[in-house]
Enzyme design. Structure first.
Site, PDB file in Angstrom:
ATOM      1  N   HIS A   1       0.849  -1.192   0.000  1.00  0.00           N
ATOM      2  CA  HIS A   1       0.000   0.000   0.000  1.00  0.00           C
ATOM      3  C   HIS A   1       0.889   1.247   0.000  1.00  0.00           C
ATOM      4  O   HIS A   1       2.074   1.179   0.339  1.00  0.00           O
ATOM      5  CB  HIS A   1      -0.904   0.011   1.233  1.00  0.00           C
ATOM      6  CG  HIS A   1      -2.006  -1.004   1.182  1.00  0.00           C
ATOM      7  ND1 HIS A   1      -3.132  -0.888   1.955  1.00  0.00           N
ATOM      8  CD2 HIS A   1      -2.167  -2.140   0.454  1.00  0.00           C
ATOM      9  CE1 HIS A   1      -3.937  -1.910   1.712  1.00  0.00           C
ATOM     10  NE2 HIS A   1      -3.366  -2.689   0.809  1.00  0.00           N
TER      11      HIS A   1
ATOM     12  N   GLU B   1       1.117   3.897   1.930  1.00  0.00           N
ATOM     13  CA  GLU B   1       1.751   4.283   3.192  1.00  0.00           C
ATOM     14  C   GLU B   1       2.906   3.351   3.529  1.00  0.00           C
ATOM     15  O   GLU B   1       3.964   3.798   3.981  1.00  0.00           O
ATOM     16  CB  GLU B   1       0.726   4.284   4.330  1.00  0.00           C
ATOM     17  CG  GLU B   1      -0.362   5.332   4.175  1.00  0.00           C
ATOM     18  CD  GLU B   1      -1.578   4.839   3.396  1.00  0.00           C
ATOM     19  OE1 GLU B   1      -2.634   5.482   3.493  1.00  0.00           O
ATOM     20  OE2 GLU B   1      -1.497   3.806   2.683  1.00  0.00           O
TER      21      GLU B   1
ATOM     22  N   CYS C   1      -5.884   2.507   5.691  1.00  0.00           N
ATOM     23  CA  CYS C   1      -6.611   1.280   6.008  1.00  0.00           C
ATOM     24  C   CYS C   1      -6.075   0.725   7.331  1.00  0.00           C
ATOM     25  O   CYS C   1      -5.068   1.226   7.859  1.00  0.00           O
ATOM     26  CB  CYS C   1      -6.422   0.265   4.881  1.00  0.00           C
ATOM     27  SG  CYS C   1      -4.781  -0.509   4.875  1.00  0.00           S
TER      28      CYS C   1
ATOM     29  N   CYS D   1      -2.281  -0.175   7.175  1.00  0.00           N
ATOM     30  CA  CYS D   1      -1.421   1.008   7.113  1.00  0.00           C
ATOM     31  C   CYS D   1      -1.454   1.777   8.429  1.00  0.00           C
ATOM     32  O   CYS D   1      -0.428   2.329   8.846  1.00  0.00           O
ATOM     33  CB  CYS D   1      -1.831   1.893   5.944  1.00  0.00           C
ATOM     34  SG  CYS D   1      -1.501   1.092   4.357  1.00  0.00           S
TER      35      CYS D   1
END
Length: 157
Positions: free
Chosen positions: A54, A56, A84, A87
């Site tokens: 992801h 991040e 999310c 993250c």
């Protein structure tokens, strides 16, 4: 343009660039220290076949590599979307000073990125989760913890 808005624009631009290059979903992130970008990331889940790639997480990895550290003290994270659950956990482990986010959970859900099911799974008993969690060989698995507790030259974090 003020600095905060400039850094958010960098995160949004990373999201657009990664998406347009078919690297993954529409998410981007930058890590800033002392007014300079020290880490960049965008979602690369589909291009790397890595469900943890992801924006991040990739930005945190980049910043930690560039700063030669495993924690982001004195840093700020600018992410194009509210993080999310995965993250969020990575951010807390990295320990930045602050997080700025653009769009929110509802905005992401509206285009098919809905993390609500994960939040609903967390408080469930292990056997009621959609993926059952079954403890196995706890006594064996405690061996590394026992060794860590007496290790003299460990780096505490």
């Amino acid at each position: 343009m003020m600095c905060k808005e400039k850094f958010m624009k960098e995160a949004v631009d990373a999201a657009l660039k990664g998406m347009n290059n078919n690297e993954g979903g529409p998410f981007g992130c930058v890590v800033v220290k002392d007014g300079k970008i020290v880490g960049r990331g965008n979602n690369k889940v589909t291009s790397t076949n890595d469900p943890t790639a992801h924006a991040e997480v990739t930005a945190i990895r980049d910043a930690c590599k560039n700063l030669n550290t495993f924690q982001l003290d004195g840093c700020e994270i600018y992410t194009s979307c509210e993080p999310c659950p995965m993250c969020l956990g990575a951010i807390y482990w990295a320990r930045p000073d602050k997080v700025y986010y653009g769009s929110n959970q509802e905005d992401a859900a509206n285009i098919g990125f809905d993390d609500a099911f994960i939040y609903k799974e967390i408080p469930l008993p292990y056997e009621k989760r959609s993926i059952p969690f079954i403890q196995l060989e706890r006594d064996m698995a405690l061996a590394p913890f026992k060794a860590w507790s007496i290790k003299d030259n460990k780096t505490v974090y």
